[in-house]
Scaffold this motif. Structure first.
Motif, mmCIF file in Angstrom:
data_model
loop_
_atom_site.group_PDB
_atom_site.id
_atom_site.type_symbol
_atom_site.label_atom_id
_atom_site.label_comp_id
_atom_site.label_asym_id
_atom_site.label_seq_id
_atom_site.Cartn_x
_atom_site.Cartn_y
_atom_site.Cartn_z
ATOM 1 N N LYS A 133 19.397 17.933 40.935
ATOM 2 C CA LYS A 133 18.601 17.119 40.031
ATOM 3 C C LYS A 133 19.127 15.692 39.983
ATOM 4 O O LYS A 133 20.335 15.478 39.897
ATOM 5 C CB LYS A 133 18.613 17.724 38.626
ATOM 6 C CG LYS A 133 17.934 19.074 38.521
ATOM 7 C CD LYS A 133 18.035 19.632 37.103
ATOM 8 C CE LYS A 133 17.363 20.989 36.989
ATOM 9 N NZ LYS A 133 17.504 21.576 35.640
ATOM 10 N N ILE A 134 18.224 14.719 40.041
ATOM 11 C CA ILE A 134 18.591 13.303 39.993
ATOM 12 C C ILE A 134 17.695 12.593 38.987
ATOM 13 O O ILE A 134 16.605 13.068 38.652
ATOM 14 C CB ILE A 134 18.465 12.635 41.379
ATOM 15 C CG1 ILE A 134 17.038 12.807 41.923
ATOM 16 C CG2 ILE A 134 19.489 13.197 42.363
ATOM 17 C CD1 ILE A 134 16.779 12.103 43.239
ATOM 18 N N GLY A 135 18.157 11.440 38.518
ATOM 19 C CA GLY A 135 17.348 10.655 37.591
ATOM 20 C C GLY A 135 17.199 11.330 36.231
ATOM 21 O O GLY A 135 17.971 12.214 35.855
ATOM 22 N N LYS A 136 16.172 10.923 35.488
ATOM 23 C CA LYS A 136 15.931 11.467 34.143
ATOM 24 C C LYS A 136 14.943 12.620 34.203
ATOM 25 O O LYS A 136 13.821 12.465 34.686
ATOM 26 C CB LYS A 136 15.422 10.358 33.222
ATOM 27 C CG LYS A 136 16.480 9.306 32.924
ATOM 28 C CD LYS A 136 15.955 8.227 31.992
ATOM 29 C CE LYS A 136 17.048 7.190 31.705
ATOM 30 N NZ LYS A 136 16.563 6.109 30.813
ATOM 31 N N TRP A 137 15.382 13.772 33.714
ATOM 32 C CA TRP A 137 14.534 14.964 33.663
ATOM 33 C C TRP A 137 13.960 15.121 32.269
ATOM 34 O O TRP A 137 14.652 14.906 31.273
ATOM 35 C CB TRP A 137 15.345 16.203 34.048
ATOM 36 C CG TRP A 137 15.328 16.457 35.532
ATOM 37 C CD1 TRP A 137 15.871 15.659 36.488
ATOM 38 C CD2 TRP A 137 14.722 17.562 36.190
ATOM 39 N NE1 TRP A 137 15.639 16.201 37.731
ATOM 40 C CE2 TRP A 137 14.931 17.378 37.574
ATOM 41 C CE3 TRP A 137 14.024 18.688 35.763
ATOM 42 C CZ2 TRP A 137 14.472 18.281 38.525
ATOM 43 C CZ3 TRP A 137 13.567 19.595 36.714
ATOM 44 C CH2 TRP A 137 13.780 19.388 38.083
ATOM 45 N N LYS A 138 12.704 15.538 32.204
ATOM 46 C CA LYS A 138 12.025 15.759 30.934
ATOM 47 C C LYS A 138 11.826 17.258 30.713
ATOM 48 O O LYS A 138 11.351 17.960 31.608
ATOM 49 C CB LYS A 138 10.675 15.040 30.917
ATOM 50 C CG LYS A 138 10.799 13.522 30.994
ATOM 51 C CD LYS A 138 9.429 12.851 31.013
ATOM 52 C CE LYS A 138 9.574 11.340 31.079
ATOM 53 N NZ LYS A 138 8.247 10.663 31.122
ATOM 54 N N PHE A 139 12.186 17.715 29.517
ATOM 55 C CA PHE A 139 12.056 19.118 29.147
ATOM 56 C C PHE A 139 11.138 19.222 27.923
ATOM 57 O O PHE A 139 11.259 18.439 26.983
ATOM 58 C CB PHE A 139 13.428 19.717 28.826
ATOM 59 C CG PHE A 139 14.364 19.719 29.993
ATOM 60 C CD1 PHE A 139 14.520 20.850 30.785
ATOM 61 C CD2 PHE A 139 15.113 18.588 30.321
ATOM 62 C CE1 PHE A 139 15.381 20.864 31.869
ATOM 63 C CE2 PHE A 139 15.981 18.587 31.404
ATOM 64 C CZ PHE A 139 16.118 19.729 32.179
ATOM 65 N N TYR A 140 10.224 20.207 27.949
ATOM 66 C CA TYR A 140 9.247 20.376 26.877
ATOM 67 C C TYR A 140 9.374 21.769 26.259
ATOM 68 O O TYR A 140 9.646 22.746 26.975
ATOM 69 C CB TYR A 140 7.825 20.202 27.423
ATOM 70 C CG TYR A 140 7.578 18.880 28.106
ATOM 71 C CD1 TYR A 140 7.074 17.791 27.406
ATOM 72 C CD2 TYR A 140 7.857 18.710 29.460
ATOM 73 C CE1 TYR A 140 6.842 16.575 28.033
ATOM 74 C CE2 TYR A 140 7.639 17.500 30.096
ATOM 75 C CZ TYR A 140 7.135 16.434 29.381
ATOM 76 O OH TYR A 140 6.921 15.230 30.014
ATOM 77 N N ASP A 141 9.175 21.835 24.963
ATOM 78 C CA ASP A 141 9.082 23.150 24.349
ATOM 79 C C ASP A 141 7.619 23.594 24.377
ATOM 80 O O ASP A 141 6.747 22.882 24.900
ATOM 81 C CB ASP A 141 9.670 23.159 22.935
ATOM 82 C CG ASP A 141 8.910 22.264 21.962
ATOM 83 O OD1 ASP A 141 7.767 21.876 22.269
ATOM 84 O OD2 ASP A 141 9.475 21.948 20.901
ATOM 85 N N GLU A 142 7.318 24.750 23.823
ATOM 86 C CA GLU A 142 5.982 25.330 23.949
ATOM 87 C C GLU A 142 4.903 24.561 23.192
ATOM 88 O O GLU A 142 3.709 24.749 23.445
ATOM 89 C CB GLU A 142 6.008 26.789 23.506
ATOM 90 C CG GLU A 142 6.819 27.661 24.466
ATOM 91 C CD GLU A 142 6.726 29.137 24.123
ATOM 92 O OE1 GLU A 142 6.016 29.481 23.166
ATOM 93 O OE2 GLU A 142 7.369 29.930 24.821
#
Length: 336
Positions: A133-142
């Motif tokens: 993984k590189i850079g900014k990762w976005k994580f979402y909840d349901e």
């Protein structure tokens, strides 16, 4: 008055000249990887997993040929504008799209989804199929709340962007043309504990089944790097060919470069160091005796390795009285 007009004219020419240089330099500057910019014109397509389109096997999208050699996985389709994408629906948590945004990109983008097709996470991967993984990762909840993680922090002094810039500067890849970006030619590895990149990139073809490659080591703690070339069998070499170990394969060549090969006058030499020393002494000997000197390559290759035998006696310095001695010649004249 005439002098004033002339000076204004000269200043105008200078301004035009400076602007032309600036525009020219800007045009020639390669497109460097940007960790967070959105380069996919079709990105709206990946905001939600399209189960209906997936059930049609992506009717209307052209299949991308030679997917595995180029991207490390089969099953890629061409995007309508630019780039390719690989859908996968193995049921949650294995619902995803992998996207390569353009023909010159050295990274891919991974989207994964919840069971209802809503986006769960998205971010960039170094190269193709590396999993880094590189850079900014976005994580979402349901319910769609987003958190962001900067994956570049784990790399220390060698971010992915800096690694690419160094490879481009060395000429082993080209950020403008996409040279050597294919999965078969370029692989990225990262050791999180050591904070160390290992990059393997194609150098040149030797024959149908053998090639040379560069191996780079980037130390994220110190900012230093090293590189060495080795030989390897390519994907055309089948396992049942019973091919012999390569003489400049990593294991053998690393041994030449690191293990003690000889000791002379209290100094230990690796095989590579001994060959370089031997070459230097031979050149000096030729100068002293007036003999013609023809340099030998310091790098062994598949083509010349059989012919390159050590000039100095292999066994003269073992310190064993029972060791057979060679006849007097170059060695005695050189050190006698």
């Amino acid at each position: 008055m005439k002098v004033s007009k002339f000076m204004n004219f000269i200043k105008s020419l200078q301004t035009i000249f400076c602007l032309s240089i600036l525009i020219n330099c800007t045009a020639k500057k390669p497109m460097i990887y940007n960790a967070n910019s959105n380069t996919i014109k079709d990105s709206i397509m990946f905001e939600k997993f399209d189960f209906d389109l997936d059930n049609t096997d992506y009717v209307g999208y052209e299949y991308a040929e030679d997917s595995y050699n180029n991207y490390g996985e089969n099953g890629y389709y061409k995007l309508k504008t630019s780039g390719v994408f690989n859908p996968y629906n193995g049921g949650y948590p294995y619902i995803s799209y992998t996207v390569v945004p353009s023909s010159t990109a050295f990274y891919s983008i991974r989207y994964t989804y919840f069971e209802n097709g809503n986006l769960e996470k998205q971010g960039r991967i170094a190269g193709f199929n590396s999993g880094i993984k590189i850079g900014k990762w976005k994580f979402y909840d349901e319910i769609g709340r987003m958190t962001e993680v900067d994956e570049d922090k784990k790399f220390g002094l060698w971010t992915f962007e800096k690694v690419l810039e160094k490879l481009d500067k060395d000429g082993v890849i080209n950020l403008e043309t996409g040279k050597n970006r294919e999965y078969e030619k370029l692989n990225f590895f990262f050791d999180k504990d050591k904070k160390e990149w290992t990059v393997k990139v194609f150098k040149k073809e030797i024959n149908e089944v053998t090639e040379e490659y560069w191996e780079y080591i980037f130390d994220g703690n110190t900012g230093k790097y090293s590189r060495e070339w080795y030989e390897r069998y390519n994907s055309k070499a089948e396992k049942d060919m019973n091919l012999p170990p390569l003489k400049n394969g990593k294991k053998r060549k690393s041994k030449r470069l690191t293990e003690v090969y000889k000791t002379y006058q209290g100094k230990a030499y690796t095989q590579a160091e001994w060959e370089a020393y031997e070459e230097k002494e031979y050149e000096a000997y030729c100068k002293r005796t007036g003999r013609p000197y023809t340099p030998k390559s310091q790098e062994l290759t598949a083509e010349n390795q059989e012919d390159k035998s050590p000039f100095l006696a292999e066994d003269w310095e073992k310190g064993d009285d029972k060791t057979p001695r060679k006849k007097k010649g170059f060695w005695d004249n050189l050190f006698g």
